[in-house]
Write a protein that holds these residues in place. Structure first.
Motif, short mmCIF file in Angstrom:
data_model
loop_
_atom_site.label_atom_id
_atom_site.label_comp_id
_atom_site.label_asym_id
_atom_site.label_seq_id
_atom_site.Cartn_x
_atom_site.Cartn_y
_atom_site.Cartn_z
N ASP A 219 0.81 -1.22 0.00
CA ASP A 219 0.00 0.00 0.00
C ASP A 219 0.84 1.27 0.00
O ASP A 219 0.33 2.35 0.30
N ALA A 220 2.14 1.16 -0.34
CA ALA A 220 3.05 2.31 -0.30
C ALA A 220 3.72 2.49 -1.66
O ALA A 220 4.80 1.92 -1.90
N VAL B 244 0.75 -4.39 5.85
CA VAL B 244 -0.45 -3.67 5.44
C VAL B 244 -1.52 -3.78 6.53
O VAL B 244 -1.94 -4.88 6.88
N GLU C 28 -5.16 -3.62 8.36
CA GLU C 28 -6.43 -4.20 7.93
C GLU C 28 -7.26 -3.28 7.04
O GLU C 28 -7.76 -3.72 5.98
N PRO C 29 -7.41 -1.99 7.35
CA PRO C 29 -8.25 -1.14 6.50
C PRO C 29 -7.67 -0.90 5.10
O PRO C 29 -8.39 -0.46 4.20
N ASN C 30 -6.37 -1.21 4.92
CA ASN C 30 -5.71 -0.91 3.65
C ASN C 30 -5.53 -2.12 2.75
O ASN C 30 -4.86 -2.02 1.71
N LYS C 31 -6.09 -3.26 3.13
CA LYS C 31 -5.86 -4.49 2.35
C LYS C 31 -6.35 -4.34 0.90
O LYS C 31 -5.64 -4.71 -0.03
N THR D 10 -6.83 -1.63 -0.89
CA THR D 10 -5.98 -0.67 -1.60
C THR D 10 -4.67 -1.32 -2.01
O THR D 10 -4.18 -1.13 -3.14
N ALA D 11 -4.07 -2.08 -1.10
CA ALA D 11 -2.81 -2.75 -1.40
C ALA D 11 -2.97 -3.74 -2.55
O ALA D 11 -2.11 -3.81 -3.44
#
Length: 289
Positions: free
Chosen positions: A16-17, A40, A42-45, A47-48
């Motif tokens: 996610d970066a 990563v 949990e809220p960004n899974k 997006t990643a």
């Protein structure tokens, strides 16, 4: 079985970066591990997944591009695979796993490859084989696992699984259980005929300590090492590349045996050498780049 993995440095980059992915891909790591698991939140899974899928679809892919997915027994692994397989990753790292999980991953990948028009078996796998207590009892069982190219181990999740307060002794070295897990992972990889990969050196600023660990790991039989920061890559690449002196010595051993094909033991520089010395010399030459 998949071909063994030829990579000295395997660099993690959070999925996610984007800037960290850019830096990782522009560096000298032999293999990039785009991470969908621990790096990563949990809220960004989701997006990643999207960012990693986009990266896999890019035209320029100089280093090998692998993805660490989430564990198969959690809620994210199938979504990870569905998102990334169409981008044709070179491989999948499977965490918190044992042989049965690696077999299940093989079946998932076969179905998803077929759906994406990819030749079945194209995507290879690597298992982090020490991160749960049950997995520790199956480290010798990976021979014949479809797609498997490498085994590695993880000291942090192992300590968590055992309920430890730390995985280090008072001297700073790994405590006995984790030295044992490391040794079993190395032996398990040899038994399976796949590449053994050393775990991370967690202090990315400690390059002197990293060099010490990496050099010792190659001497023990590991053929590559995980990295968590781009600054670690050059040290790891150097440690897992044989020196000119090593290559010259190996060449002399191979040449000496070739000159006496009927002998199992030869004398060279005052030492008696037998077939294990020859096999180790050949292994050194295979590491030449």
């Amino acid at each position: 079985m998949a071909e063994i993995l030829a990579a000295r440095s395997l660099l993690f980059a959070p999925g996610d970066a984007p800037r960290k992915l850019d830096k990782a891909c522009a560096g000298e790591a032999d293999l990039i591990l785009m991470d969908l698991e621990d790096a990563v939140a949990e809220p960004n899974k989701a997006t990643a997944r999207a960012l990693v899928a986009e990266r896999l679809g890019a035209e320029a892919r100089r280093p090998a591009m692998w993805v660490r997915i989430n564990p198969l027994d959690g809620p994210h692994a199938l979504a990870d695979l569905a998102a990334i397989v169409p981008g044709r990753p070179d491989g999948i790292m499977l965490p918190k796993a044992m042989r049965a999980d690696a077999e299940r991953l093989h079946h998932y990948l076969t179905a998803l490859e077929a759906a994406a028009g990819i030749v079945p078996g194209t995507i290879r796998t690597m298992v982090v084989a020490t991160e749960t207590a049950p997995a520790l009892f199956g480290l010798g069982d990976y021979a014949g696992t479809p797609r498997l190219a490498a085994l590695t181990w993880g000291a942090e999740d192992s300590a968590t699984a055992l309920g430890a307060t730390t995985n280090r002794g008072a001297d700073g070295d790994y405590a006995f259980p984790y030295q044992l897990f490391r040794s079993l992972a190395l032996a398990g990889a040899a038994a399976a005929g796949v590449t053994p990969i050393e775990t991370i050196h967690g202090d990315f600023r400690d390059l002197a300590g990293l060099e010490k660990v990496a050099v010792a790991a190659r001497r023990a039989g590991f053929r590559g090492m995980l990295a968590i920061h781009p600054d670690q890559v050059a040290v790891i690449n150097r440690a897992f590349s044989p020196s000119l002196a090593e290559l010259e010595a190996a060449e002399r051993i191979v040449t000496a045996f070739a000159a006496s094909p009927g002998l199992g033991t030869i004398g060279l520089d005052g030492a008696m050498l037998d077939r294990p010395h020859l096999e180790r010399a050949r292994a050194v030459l295979r590491m030449k780049r």
